[in-house]
Design an enzyme around this catalytic site. Structure first.
Site, short mmCIF file in Angstrom:
data_model
loop_
_atom_site.label_atom_id
_atom_site.label_comp_id
_atom_site.label_asym_id
_atom_site.label_seq_id
_atom_site.Cartn_x
_atom_site.Cartn_y
_atom_site.Cartn_z
CG HIS A 74 -4.15 -3.37 2.13
ND1 HIS A 74 -3.25 -3.12 3.15
CD2 HIS A 74 -4.67 -2.17 1.79
CE1 HIS A 74 -3.23 -1.83 3.41
NE2 HIS A 74 -4.09 -1.23 2.60
CD GLU B 157 -2.47 -6.45 4.35
OE1 GLU B 157 -2.62 -5.29 4.77
OE2 GLU B 157 -1.90 -6.72 3.27
CB CYS C 72 -1.00 -0.02 1.15
SG CYS C 72 -2.33 1.20 0.93
#
Length: 217
Positions: free
Chosen positions: A192, A194, A83
């Site tokens: 992102h 994750e 990011c």
């Protein structure tokens, strides 16, 4: 067989526990720390970033993160930005800048500006597809053009000024923008991983697996 050691660099940038958990799910031995020695010694270093470009760049420098990244890259050791952790790798951030002269300085590892997306709705928040190059470490040998990743950002690099576009992946929101870059040991994603479900987990698994092969290509 020893699990790859991954350090998520703790420079005070928001809640990064989700990144730690996602990396742990790959089987990596993960530590969240700002310790310079640990960051240098790890098989892989993850540089997260949440918030404004200028504050992330400042906080990263405050813990010596810019020096750690430079030393790792000089030695060919993998680094992954996420990011705003991608954005600060570029030359300048135009967020909150009235003109380019007042732009925040990034690490300058890639040339280019991080500028506001010219879209009717910002931030760009939600799932989007990515146009990734074939033979990618992050996206696989034959990337799925329908795979979706989770984005939350209002600013992006909209013009790639590096020497080669071979490792650049793109997405679109108002305009095309850089969604990810793979450049030798230095990789980064605007989205992102994750928070990107199974697609993001597969991406992280590929990156961690490459650490055991001597580093991401």
């Amino acid at each position: 067989m020893t699990s790859p050691r991954v350090v998520v660099l703790d420079h005070g940038s928001g809640n990064v526990r989700s990144a730690v958990r996602a990396l742990e799910a790959t089987g990596a031995d993960v530590a969240l720390t700002g310790d310079r020695a640990a960051a240098l010694a790890a098989d892989g270093l993850v540089v997260p970033g949440v918030g404004a470009f200028a504050s992330v760049a400042r906080d990263l420098r405050a813990v010596g993160g810019h020096e750690v990244v430079a030393e790792r890259l000089a030695a060919g050791r993998p680094v992954l930005g996420i990011c705003v952790g991608l954005q600060v790798l570029f030359g300048r951030g135009l967020e909150h800048a009235d003109d380019p002269a007042s732009a925040a300085e990034g690490l300058g590892l890639w040339p280019g500006d991080v500028a506001r997306l010219p879209a009717a709705v910002v931030p760009h928040m939600g799932w989007n597809t990515v146009e990734a190059p074939a033979g990618s470490v992050l996206f696989g040998e034959d990337p799925d053009p329908e795979e979706r990743y989770y984005f939350v950002h209002s600013f992006a690099v909209q013009e790639w000024r590096g020497p080669s576009t071979a490792g650049v992946a793109w997405a679109e929101h108002g305009t095309r923008f850089v969604a990810a870059v793979e450049d030798g040991p230095l990789s980064a994603t605007q989205f992102h991983p994750e928070k990107s479900g199974d697609a993001g987990q597969r991406l992280l698994r590929r990156w961690v697996a490459a650490l055991g092969d001597g580093g991401a290509a």
